[in-house]
Design a protein around this motif. Structure first.
Motif, PDB file in Angstrom:
ATOM      1  N   LYS A  20       1.196 -24.044 -25.102  1.00 19.98           N
ATOM      2  CA  LYS A  20       1.468 -25.437 -25.467  1.00 19.98           C
ATOM      3  C   LYS A  20       2.722 -25.579 -26.313  1.00 19.98           C
ATOM      4  O   LYS A  20       3.520 -26.500 -26.127  1.00 19.98           O
ATOM      5  N   ALA A  21       2.910 -24.669 -27.260  1.00 21.37           N
ATOM      6  CA  ALA A  21       4.073 -24.765 -28.149  1.00 21.37           C
ATOM      7  C   ALA A  21       5.372 -24.575 -27.368  1.00 21.37           C
ATOM      8  O   ALA A  21       6.344 -25.323 -27.554  1.00 21.37           O
ATOM      9  N   LEU A  22       5.403 -23.586 -26.484  1.00 18.97           N
ATOM     10  CA  LEU A  22       6.594 -23.356 -25.665  1.00 18.97           C
ATOM     11  C   LEU A  22       6.856 -24.528 -24.726  1.00 18.97           C
ATOM     12  O   LEU A  22       7.984 -25.003 -24.593  1.00 18.97           O
ATOM     13  N   MET A  23       5.813 -24.980 -24.044  1.00 17.68           N
ATOM     14  CA  MET A  23       5.969 -26.084 -23.085  1.00 17.68           C
ATOM     15  C   MET A  23       6.440 -27.358 -23.781  1.00 17.68           C
ATOM     16  O   MET A  23       7.295 -28.085 -23.273  1.00 17.68           O
ATOM     17  N   GLU A  24       5.895 -27.619 -24.962  1.00 16.37           N
ATOM     18  CA  GLU A  24       6.294 -28.817 -25.703  1.00 16.37           C
ATOM     19  C   GLU A  24       7.779 -28.762 -26.055  1.00 16.37           C
ATOM     20  O   GLU A  24       8.506 -29.748 -25.919  1.00 16.37           O
ATOM     21  N   ALA A  25       8.235 -27.594 -26.507  1.00 17.45           N
ATOM     22  CA  ALA A  25       9.644 -27.446 -26.879  1.00 17.45           C
ATOM     23  C   ALA A  25      10.557 -27.696 -25.682  1.00 17.45           C
ATOM     24  O   ALA A  25      11.555 -28.416 -25.781  1.00 17.45           O
ATOM     25  N   PHE A  26      10.226 -27.109 -24.549  1.00 20.27           N
ATOM     26  CA  PHE A  26      11.065 -27.292 -23.353  1.00 20.27           C
ATOM     27  C   PHE A  26      10.972 -28.715 -22.816  1.00 20.27           C
ATOM     28  O   PHE A  26      11.972 -29.300 -22.402  1.00 20.27           O
ATOM     29  N   ASN A  27       9.773 -29.266 -22.777  1.00 20.85           N
ATOM     30  CA  ASN A  27       9.609 -30.620 -22.227  1.00 20.85           C
ATOM     31  C   ASN A  27      10.291 -31.680 -23.081  1.00 20.85           C
ATOM     32  O   ASN A  27      10.653 -32.738 -22.586  1.00 20.85           O
ATOM     33  N   GLN A  28      10.470 -31.403 -24.379  1.00 16.36           N
ATOM     34  CA  GLN A  28      11.154 -32.347 -25.255  1.00 16.36           C
ATOM     35  C   GLN A  28      12.635 -32.028 -25.410  1.00 16.36           C
ATOM     36  O   GLN A  28      13.342 -32.667 -26.181  1.00 16.36           O
ATOM     37  N   GLY A  29      13.094 -31.022 -24.647  1.00 14.35           N
ATOM     38  CA  GLY A  29      14.522 -30.691 -24.664  1.00 14.35           C
ATOM     39  C   GLY A  29      15.000 -30.066 -25.957  1.00 14.35           C
ATOM     40  O   GLY A  29      16.172 -30.155 -26.311  1.00 14.35           O
ATOM     41  N   GLU A  30      14.100 -29.416 -26.694  1.00 21.15           N
ATOM     42  CA  GLU A  30      14.490 -28.795 -27.963  1.00 21.15           C
ATOM     43  C   GLU A  30      15.259 -27.490 -27.732  1.00 21.15           C
ATOM     44  O   GLU A  30      15.172 -26.879 -26.672  1.00 21.15           O
ATOM     45  N   ASP A  31      15.995 -27.076 -28.752  1.00 23.62           N
ATOM     46  CA  ASP A  31      16.615 -25.754 -28.783  1.00 23.62           C
ATOM     47  C   ASP A  31      15.474 -24.752 -28.969  1.00 23.62           C
ATOM     48  O   ASP A  31      14.875 -24.665 -30.049  1.00 23.62           O
ATOM     49  N   ILE A  32      15.155 -23.998 -27.924  1.00 18.61           N
ATOM     50  CA  ILE A  32      13.958 -23.150 -27.944  1.00 18.61           C
ATOM     51  C   ILE A  32      14.032 -22.072 -29.019  1.00 18.61           C
ATOM     52  O   ILE A  32      13.034 -21.732 -29.652  1.00 18.61           O
ATOM     53  N   HIS A  33      15.233 -21.531 -29.251  1.00 18.65           N
ATOM     54  CA  HIS A  33      15.353 -20.477 -30.261  1.00 18.65           C
ATOM     55  C   HIS A  33      15.191 -21.058 -31.671  1.00 18.65           C
ATOM     56  O   HIS A  33      14.574 -20.427 -32.536  1.00 18.65           O
ATOM     57  N   LEU A  34      15.718 -22.258 -31.876  1.00 23.08           N
ATOM     58  CA  LEU A  34      15.539 -22.918 -33.175  1.00 23.08           C
ATOM     59  C   LEU A  34      14.074 -23.299 -33.367  1.00 23.08           C
ATOM     60  O   LEU A  34      13.517 -23.130 -34.464  1.00 23.08           O
ATOM     61  N   ALA A  35      13.450 -23.802 -32.310  1.00 20.80           N
ATOM     62  CA  ALA A  35      12.027 -24.159 -32.381  1.00 20.80           C
ATOM     63  C   ALA A  35      11.183 -22.934 -32.718  1.00 20.80           C
ATOM     64  O   ALA A  35      10.233 -23.005 -33.504  1.00 20.80           O
ATOM     65  N   THR A  36      11.523 -21.784 -32.117  1.00 27.09           N
ATOM     66  CA  THR A  36      10.807 -20.539 -32.415  1.00 27.09           C
ATOM     67  C   THR A  36      11.036 -20.131 -33.863  1.00 27.09           C
ATOM     68  O   THR A  36      10.108 -19.697 -34.560  1.00 27.09           O
ATOM     69  N   ALA A  37      12.278 -20.274 -34.333  1.00 28.41           N
ATOM     70  CA  ALA A  37      12.609 -19.921 -35.720  1.00 28.41           C
ATOM     71  C   ALA A  37      11.826 -20.791 -36.703  1.00 28.41           C
ATOM     72  O   ALA A  37      11.347 -20.306 -37.736  1.00 28.41           O
ATOM     73  N   VAL A  38      11.687 -22.083 -36.376  1.00 30.95           N
ATOM     74  CA  VAL A  38      10.895 -22.978 -37.236  1.00 30.95           C
ATOM     75  C   VAL A  38       9.458 -22.490 -37.309  1.00 30.95           C
ATOM     76  O   VAL A  38       8.843 -22.432 -38.378  1.00 30.95           O
ATOM     77  N   LYS A  39       8.885 -22.133 -36.159  1.00 31.33           N
ATOM     78  CA  LYS A  39       7.486 -21.665 -36.103  1.00 31.33           C
ATOM     79  C   LYS A  39       7.304 -20.360 -36.893  1.00 31.33           C
ATOM     80  O   LYS A  39       6.293 -20.158 -37.557  1.00 31.33           O
ATOM     81  N   LEU A  40       8.315 -19.478 -36.806  1.00 26.96           N
ATOM     82  CA  LEU A  40       8.172 -18.159 -37.426  1.00 26.96           C
ATOM     83  C   LEU A  40       8.544 -18.146 -38.904  1.00 26.96           C
ATOM     84  O   LEU A  40       7.896 -17.458 -39.711  1.00 26.96           O
ATOM     85  N   PHE A  41       9.616 -18.890 -39.265  1.00 22.83           N
ATOM     86  CA  PHE A  41      10.174 -18.741 -40.611  1.00 22.83           C
ATOM     87  C   PHE A  41      10.186 -20.033 -41.435  1.00 22.83           C
ATOM     88  O   PHE A  41      10.620 -20.022 -42.584  1.00 22.83           O
ATOM     89  N   GLY A  42       9.733 -21.150 -40.822  1.00 21.51           N
ATOM     90  CA  GLY A  42       9.736 -22.420 -41.554  1.00 21.51           C
ATOM     91  C   GLY A  42      11.032 -23.167 -41.338  1.00 21.51           C
ATOM     92  O   GLY A  42      12.084 -22.574 -41.057  1.00 21.51           O
ATOM     93  N   ALA A  43      10.972 -24.492 -41.497  1.00 21.54           N
ATOM     94  CA  ALA A  43      12.128 -25.356 -41.203  1.00 21.54           C
ATOM     95  C   ALA A  43      13.334 -25.033 -42.067  1.00 21.54           C
ATOM     96  O   ALA A  43      14.487 -25.068 -41.604  1.00 21.54           O
TER      97      ALA A  43
END
Length: 897
Positions: free
Chosen positions: A694-717
């Motif tokens: 769900k987290a990956l699909m949401e990032a791609f479906n919303q056109g987010e920068d996937i690596h930045l989205a992953t960094a937020v999940k792993l290390f905080g905003a």
């Protein structure tokens, strides 16, 4: 203890059918299954020390399981026609030889086997079950009941069951209830694979125990899956549980295996089907007068054929006109060389029968050359021949030759054995010689024995050429049938459709790309050549000064002596040929001495000069339009990606400054622009699609920068931007089996930090972890993984050692994503090629570099056409996340991003 052997009859017959070549008698009746069966019966005394023998058969029609679940075995494909023809003969032979055979209406052979096993155990016998059916693992009882692998000729006991499936035989029914069985359409618990199922069963033992403690059973996801599939799990257990009450009792004395030649009563049958080896086996101990029957010369063995030369128009057309409609015809060409745009056809061969193949000489050229067919007549004959179902081995070459030399219209082959072999096992060798050896133990006549050094095929005598060429066509035809059978056995019939719909039409896309080539700027290459040569001369002097020695820098032996003996650098590993000086060794020494950096730079410059600049300039000078022509290999990789050779344009470094300077030499012709379109983060999008995270699909479906989205999940905003590069390394690395050691090396963090990051990543994306583990579990059980288009890559996990197993687990994950990306770009190329052709667009597809396509497009239309191509690539297949492409336009490849 006496032994009873029970044969899973239909299962064994299927193995026999697919294990042997497509043997036939003179009348065309298939005999491969029958031959395998007779070989087995003949080996019983040698390989099976048994006292009793019985064949268990399925009954005709539906069984009690169909009453329980209508969809049971509902989607099984019909067996091949040749197999169906032989089955009744084989079953009749079982009866004629006097072997006991058991079946009962409403039950399967497995139930008969389970019942005989129960009765034999009650009488204190050992039971050996000859079968490859995993359902029968539930019957294994160490020391009393074993399975027998007739291919590997070894017994399968409890230890083998645990090693393969992770559970004991006594727990197998409950294990199967969760795993299910796709081949029998047993649903199981969707989403739980072998590893998850074995863990549950080893902890709880039964379905009842699992569901009684559901709130403590595994993760929340596992609990949800079990809840959703509870009814399915219990249904599946009913379906896989074998009945052992088909018969109340049996007189096993009726199943005694006697010490006699069981085959002798079938001598007349063996003569009828022209099975010479069987005749010899049946004749052991028999009077000579019952053996002597002459078999016609043509029917002595499938691996014998007659090469017929058709050296006149009359002979040629008489044979071609005798071919029935819809006949499969194998075709091959002989040429003066391997460049289909310049070299010429010397002759062609074809075969449409088991025991004859034909050669048509056109352009042999030597003193006293015999009669040959006129080129115009040959072309007319070829056009007639191409109307049949043409199969070949690497037809890209033969079709390209017909297009360029004779102007043939584009054709799609009926089949290509090289592609079939590659699809059925992408890791295997797919050359004709290798396939002939693999399938038929047959040695093809080598090309080097035909053509003398400095000559070409036109200098070969027609008599010698006829056998060599006809043999290629004849063997190709045999291989077509053998490969088709192999694919049917392995449930690969969908890949025969994939070959027809994708791989065979794709041949023409590649032929066009190879013919077009790409233009290079000779002046740019000359400047680069001069600069590199000058830099190499300077580096040479600097290396000599720093080492106080003059030596051959290209010689690894001399370089090793200088570094590790003269300069005394530490860390040198000496081999039989001297010290290792590969890049990894030199990189590890980069802080030890100033000369190391110079040597690495020297090697990079030398590689660019010798591997790319010099050869490209030489090739450009040979073409009047300064274009370079590469050859694309459709079957060159196990993952499905294209490879290229002579020259390899896919390996030019893209990140280094020197690599970019080489790419700048590739330019558009006047009035045109180069266009690059590539898939953005395609493997990660496929990961989201396959895993459903769900987290990956949401990032791609919303056109987010996937690596930045992953960094937020792993290390905080607050730390995300600074850690984006780290998240990118993790995102891509885990797709290719990267462990903490590699992550530590690539990012500079400690091993413990790398372990924590990977742990955190999988906790953040839990579905990703279970999906990747699912891939690895399936390769352990099934021995293969599949891509988006259901292409398979085979892995022999079971027989691998520890290091190989670790490599297989990494490669299996890599193949799913890289192979699926290859599927997508191949589909895009087919669609774009059709668009260019049908609309007569002023655009040309030139190169494929993995996830990138490069086009040459008319300048005035470049933006419009590029936009359409992007749309095609982004919509070629609907995934659960959007496909996104980026496009760039420029005058040179180096300008393209």
């Amino acid at each position: 203890m006496k032994t009873i052997t029970i044969i899973d009859t239909f299962g064994f017959f299927f193995r026999s059918y697919f294990a042997l070549p497509p043997l036939r008698n003179a009348e065309g009746f298939p005999t491969g299954l029958l031959t395998g069966f007779i070989n087995f019966v003949d080996s019983l005394h040698k390989d099976h020390n048994t006292d009793y023998l019985v064949f268990a058969l399925d009954s005709k029609g539906k069984t009690f399981r169909n009453d329980v679940y209508e969809e049971y075995k509902a989607h099984r494909e019909a067996p091949p026609e040749d197999l169906v023809k032989q089955l009744p003969v084989a079953i009749e032979w079982v009866e004629k030889m006097g072997f006991a055979n058991l079946s009962k209406e409403g039950y399967e052979a497995d139930d008969v086997i389970a019942t005989v096993t129960r009765i034999a155990k009650e009488k204190g016998m050992k039971v050996r079950i000859v079968s490859h059916d995993k359902d029968l693992y539930q019957l294994i009882d160490d020391g009393i009941v074993v399975m027998y692998d007739s291919v590997k000729k070894k017994e399968v006991d409890e230890a083998a069951c645990i090693e393969k499936f992770g559970v004991k035989p006594k727990d197998f029914i409950n294990f199967q209830a969760i795993v299910g069985d796709s081949s029998d359409n047993v649903p199981g618990v969707k989403g739980i694979g072998q590893k998850g199922a074995s863990k549950l069963i080893n902890e709880y033992g039964t379905l009842e125990a699992i569901y009684e403690d559901l709130e403590n059973c595994g993760t929340a996801r596992i609990q949800t899956l079990l809840t959703e599939s509870k009814e399915s799990a219990f249904l599946s257990r009913d379906l896989v549980t074998m009945r052992d009450d088909v018969y109340e009792t049996l007189d096993l004395e009726n199943f005694i295996f006697e010490d006699k030649n069981y085959l002798s009563c079938l001598l007349d049958e063996f003569h009828k089907y022209e099975m010479n080896q069987a005749i010899r086996k049946a004749s052991v101990g028999e009077p000579a007068d019952c053996v002597i029957k002459e078999v016609s010369h043509d029917a002595r063995h499938v691996l014998g054929f007659e090469a017929v030369t058709l050296d006149t128009k009359e002979k040629l057309f008489r044979v071609i006109e005798s071919i029935s409609e819809d006949t499969i015809v194998a075709f091959d060409t002989e040429t003066t060389g391997l460049d289909t745009t310049k070299d010429k056809m010397v002759g062609f061969s074809f075969a449409f029968e088991d025991t004859q193949a034909y050669y048509v000489p056109l352009a042999h050229n030597y003193l006293g050359v015999e009669a040959q067919v006129d080129e115009a007549d040959a072309v007319e004959a070829l056009k007639k021949l191409m109307q049949y179902n043409i199969v070949g081995q690497n037809l890209k070459f033969d079709f390209s030759l017909l297009y360029h030399q004779f102007g043939f219209e584009e054709m799609v082959p009926y089949a290509d054995t090289m592609i079939m072999a590659w699809l059925s096992d992408p890791g295997t060798r797919v050359g004709l010689d290798a396939l002939a050896e693999k399938f038929f133990k047959y040695d093809m006549k080598p090309f080097k024995d035909m053509v003398k050094k400095g000559e070409d095929f036109s200098a070969v005598s027609i008599e010698e050429a006829a056998f060599y060429a006809a043999e290629d066509a004849w063997m190709t035809r045999l291989l077509y049938f053998a490969l088709k059978k192999k694919m049917e056995l392995a449930s690969l019939t969908p890949l025969l459709k994939e070959a027809k719909d994708v791989e065979y039409p794709f041949i023409n896309v590649l032929i066009k790309m190879e013919s077009l080539g790409i233009k290079v700027d000779q002046n740019h290459l000359k400047t680069l050549q001069k600069d590199l040569s000058s830099r190499l001369a300077k580096l040479t002097e600097e290396i000599y000064t720093l080492t106080e020695s003059e030596f051959n820098i290209k010689s690894t032996k001399q370089l090793g002596e200088i570094l590790f003996v003269k300069l005394g650098l530490k860390g040198g590993k000496k081999t039989k040929t001297g010290y290792s000086t590969n890049e990894a060794v030199l990189q590890s020494l980069s802080d030890e001495h100033e000369v190391i950096g110079k040597i690495l730079e020297y090697r990079e410059n030398q590689k660019m000069l010798s591997t790319y600049v010099d050869p490209l300039l030489k090739l450009a000078k040979e073409d009047e339009h300064s274009r370079i022509y590469t050859s694309f290999i459709q079957t060159g990789t196990a993952t499905g990606r294209l490879s290229s050779k002579e020259p390899n344009l896919q390996n030019i470094p893209v990140r280094s400054e020197l690599g970019r300077s080489v790419r700048e030499a590739f330019i558009a012709k006047e009035g045109y622009k180069l266009v690059s379109i590539d898939y953005s983060q395609i493997e990660l999008r496929l990961l989201a699609h396959f895993s459903g995270d769900k987290a990956l699909m949401e990032a791609f479906n919303q056109g987010e920068d996937i690596h930045l989205a992953t960094a937020v999940k792993l290390f905080g905003a607050e730390n995300a931007k600074a850690k984006r590069h780290f998240a990118k390394a993790v995102n891509f690395g885990l797709l290719y089996g990267m462990g903490p050691k590699k992550l530590s090396e690539d990012t500079g963090v400690t091993m413990n930090e790398a372990k924590e990051v990977i742990k955190s990543y999988f906790a953040t994306f839990p579905t990703v972890k279970s999906f990747i583990e699912g891939i690895q579990e399936s390769v352990k059980i099934d021995g293969y993984v599949e891509t988006l288009l259901k292409r398979r890559r085979i892995f022999d996990y079971e027989n691998a050692n520890g290091m190989q197993k670790a490599g297989i687990l990494r490669e299996s994950v890599n193949t799913v994503f890289q192979g699926s990306a290859a599927d997508l770009i191949k589909l895009s190329m087919l669609e774009i090629d059709t668009m260019i052709k049908e609309e007569e667009l002023d655009a040309f597809m030139l190169l494929q570099i993995h996830d990138e396509l490069i086009f040459e497009v008319k300048e005035e239309k470049v933006h419009e056409i590029a936009k359409r191509f992007v749309h095609t690539m982004e919509n070629v297949l609907e995934l659960n996340v959007p496909l996104v492409c980026s496009a760039s336009i420029g005058d040179s490849w180096g300008e393209l991003k």
